[in-house]
Design a protein around this motif. Structure first.
Motif, PDB file in Angstrom:
ATOM      1  N   GLU A  88       7.581  -2.484  -4.513  1.00  0.00           N
ATOM      2  CA  GLU A  88       7.059  -1.904  -5.974  1.00  0.00           C
ATOM      3  C   GLU A  88       7.935  -1.282  -6.370  1.00  0.00           C
ATOM      4  O   GLU A  88       7.696  -1.302  -7.573  1.00  0.00           O
ATOM      5  CB  GLU A  88       5.864  -1.631  -5.592  1.00  0.00           C
ATOM      6  N   LYS A 103       3.220  -3.803  -0.852  1.00  0.00           N
ATOM      7  CA  LYS A 103       2.344  -2.366  -1.008  1.00  0.00           C
ATOM      8  C   LYS A 103       3.985  -1.392  -0.876  1.00  0.00           C
ATOM      9  O   LYS A 103       3.807  -1.358   0.550  1.00  0.00           O
ATOM     10  CB  LYS A 103       1.675  -2.213  -1.485  1.00  0.00           C
ATOM     11  N   GLY A 104       4.372  -0.897  -0.847  1.00  0.00           N
ATOM     12  CA  GLY A 104       5.218  -0.242  -0.524  1.00  0.00           C
ATOM     13  C   GLY A 104       6.354   1.160  -1.776  1.00  0.00           C
ATOM     14  O   GLY A 104       6.609   0.505  -2.765  1.00  0.00           O
ATOM     15  N   ARG A 105       7.166   2.188  -1.202  1.00  0.00           N
ATOM     16  CA  ARG A 105       8.164   2.533  -2.362  1.00  0.00           C
ATOM     17  C   ARG A 105       9.565   2.084  -0.937  1.00  0.00           C
ATOM     18  O   ARG A 105       9.610   2.037   0.187  1.00  0.00           O
ATOM     19  CB  ARG A 105       8.057   3.473  -2.719  1.00  0.00           C
ATOM     20  N   GLN A 152       9.507   1.829   2.901  1.00  0.00           N
ATOM     21  CA  GLN A 152       7.724   2.331   3.760  1.00  0.00           C
ATOM     22  C   GLN A 152       7.394   2.047   3.221  1.00  0.00           C
ATOM     23  O   GLN A 152       6.413   1.931   2.279  1.00  0.00           O
ATOM     24  CB  GLN A 152       8.105   4.116   3.085  1.00  0.00           C
ATOM     25  N   GLU A 154       3.225   0.218   3.182  1.00  0.00           N
ATOM     26  CA  GLU A 154       1.745   0.819   2.632  1.00  0.00           C
ATOM     27  C   GLU A 154       0.865   0.771   3.891  1.00  0.00           C
ATOM     28  O   GLU A 154       0.702   0.886   4.669  1.00  0.00           O
ATOM     29  CB  GLU A 154       0.796   0.550   1.617  1.00  0.00           C
ATOM     30  N   ASP A 155       0.951  -0.693   4.726  1.00  0.00           N
ATOM     31  CA  ASP A 155      -0.477  -1.422   4.908  1.00  0.00           C
ATOM     32  C   ASP A 155       0.928  -1.861   6.473  1.00  0.00           C
ATOM     33  O   ASP A 155       1.759  -2.527   6.657  1.00  0.00           O
ATOM     34  CB  ASP A 155      -0.113  -3.256   5.306  1.00  0.00           C
ATOM     35  N   GLU A 156       1.558  -0.880   7.512  1.00  0.00           N
ATOM     36  CA  GLU A 156       2.112  -0.303   8.787  1.00  0.00           C
ATOM     37  C   GLU A 156       1.892  -1.050  10.078  1.00  0.00           C
ATOM     38  O   GLU A 156       2.598  -1.852  10.224  1.00  0.00           O
ATOM     39  CB  GLU A 156       1.622   0.496   9.562  1.00  0.00           C
TER      40      GLU A 156
END
Length: 202
Positions: A88, A103-105, A152, A154-156
């Motif tokens: 994102e 999702k994540g940065r 990083q 969000e969904d590991e």
């Protein structure tokens, strides 16, 4: 199968194409959505800045192609910035958003005794060594990295491999037929060729 390699005006395309040749397949460049006609496997390579990559993909109207491709679970490989831009947002380019497919940065390595960028060979710890994408590589294969930023998620559960360089970060993700790596297969010699062969087999 027909391999397409996205050309957004940056990136080490010749190195990627040559490594796929070594893996047994000839790729052709995708500069417009129309260029993807008949393609079965799509690659987004990356060298350079997060924001530049995202903006060039938008200018060439390639974002809808990448989104639809991944949503349809067609074989897709993102490399380095081509991995990061799937998320994102990224610290490297301020307000320029990523594609938002994952999702994540994307964040920068913090200042420490370790040199930034992270450059060179590192082992990666596979979360599922039995995954076909890692076939023939062992549990902790070595790949070549060149980067100052890392995603990083969000969904590991998407993380397919970890690497440790000061911090433990997501060196690769996998979801269906989506594969994306922070390391460069095209710079990783025999194991890089092997990974590309495994990708072609998806």
């Amino acid at each position: 199968m027909k391999l397409g390699v996205i050309d957004y005006g940056a990136g080490n395309l010749r190195s990627v194409l040559n490594t796929f040749e070594a893996a047994g397949v000839t790729g052709h460049l995708v500069r417009t959505p129309e260029d993807a006609a008949g393609v079965t496997h799509l690659v987004l390579p990356g060298v350079g800045a997060f924001g530049d990559c995202a903006e060039k993909l938008r200018r060439q109207n390639l974002v809808p192609l990448v989104r639809a491709w991944i949503e349809r679970d067609r074989p897709f490989l993102g490399i380095c910035v081509g991995y990061q831009v799937l998320f994102e947002s990224g610290e490297e380019s301020g307000q320029v958003p990523g594609l938002g497919i994952l999702k994540g940065r994307v964040v920068r390595f913090s200042e420490s005794e370790l040199k930034v960028p992270h450059m060179g060979w590192n082992s990666v710890a596979l979360t599922d060594p039995a995954d076909p994408i890692w076939k023939g590589m062992g549990k902790e294969p070595y790949f070549y990295f060149v980067h100052s930023y890392y995603p990083q998620p969000e969904d590991e559960s998407l993380i397919a491999a970890f690497c440790t360089y000061g911090v433990r970060f997501a060196a690769a993700v996998r979801h269906g037929n989506l594969v994306a790596t922070q390391f460069h297969p095209e710079k990783s010699q025999k194991l890089g060729v092997k990974l590309l062969k495994n990708f072609i087999s998806l």
